[in-house]
Design a protein around this motif. Structure first.
Motif, short mmCIF file in Angstrom:
data_model
loop_
_atom_site.label_atom_id
_atom_site.label_comp_id
_atom_site.label_asym_id
_atom_site.label_seq_id
_atom_site.Cartn_x
_atom_site.Cartn_y
_atom_site.Cartn_z
N LEU A 118 0.82 -1.21 0.00
CA LEU A 118 0.00 0.00 0.00
C LEU A 118 0.86 1.26 0.00
CD1 LEU A 118 -2.49 -1.21 2.76
CD2 LEU A 118 -2.75 -1.43 0.28
N MET A 137 -8.22 0.26 2.03
CA MET A 137 -7.19 -0.03 1.03
C MET A 137 -7.54 0.52 -0.36
SD MET A 137 -5.67 -3.85 1.76
CE MET A 137 -7.04 -4.67 0.97
N ILE A 141 -3.61 0.41 -3.29
CA ILE A 141 -2.89 -0.85 -3.56
C ILE A 141 -1.90 -0.63 -4.70
CG2 ILE A 141 -3.10 -3.26 -4.25
CD1 ILE A 141 -5.95 -3.21 -2.99
#
Length: 153
Positions: A118, A137, A141
């Motif tokens: 990340l 998230m 990513i």
């Protein structure tokens, strides 16, 4: 080089030893990773079983693992906050930390260990659940790595 995750506990696509399941000690396997992208600030891990009778079953959620770390030891304790800043959430057993494979008797199930690189530290509240982690998230990513094992009872 590409981002990878692996374990010496079992081969990719191979049977997971009972030690790492509800039929044994139910401890998490040691994991190693390499080649996280240069811009990675943290890592997150989701372990799940897409073959569970009621739909995908989440066995482990972990985030804010330092990007420069090279892995996790065997038997990560079931604590919300870990040394180094990593945090764990609740699995679908309703417990914090790792809950090993525990399928109903019958055919083998697949267990995916997915590691995400990340571009930020999530700072998500410890004890959160998978949907919270997936939300946090989104759009962060950089890369994903995967290792899969099987288990049947």
């Amino acid at each position: 080089m590409s981002f990878t995750v692996r374990t010496d506990a079992f081969g990719n696509g191979a049977a997971i030893p009972a030690k790492y399941t509800c039929s044994g000690a139910d401890v998490s396997p040691a994991l190693q990773w390499s080649d996280a992208p240069a811009g990675a600030k943290s890592l997150a891990l989701i372990v799940d079983d897409p073959d569970a009778p009621g739909g995908t079953w989440t066995h482990w959620v972990l985030w804010d693992v330092p990007a420069q770390s090279g892995g996790l030891p065997e038997g990560v304790p079931p604590e919300e906050s870990l040394p180094g800043g990593a945090r764990q959430g609740k699995n679908d057993f309703g417990k914090v930390g790792y809950g090993g494979p525990c399928p109903p008797p019958g055919k083998a199930h697949r267990y995916f260990f997915r590691l995400y690189a990340l571009d930020k530290v999530l700072e998500l509240m410890a004890g959160s659940e998978r949907p919270d982690l997936e939300d946090a998230m989104k759009r962060h990513i950089l890369a994903q790595a995967e290792w899969m094992g099987t288990f049947k009872r």
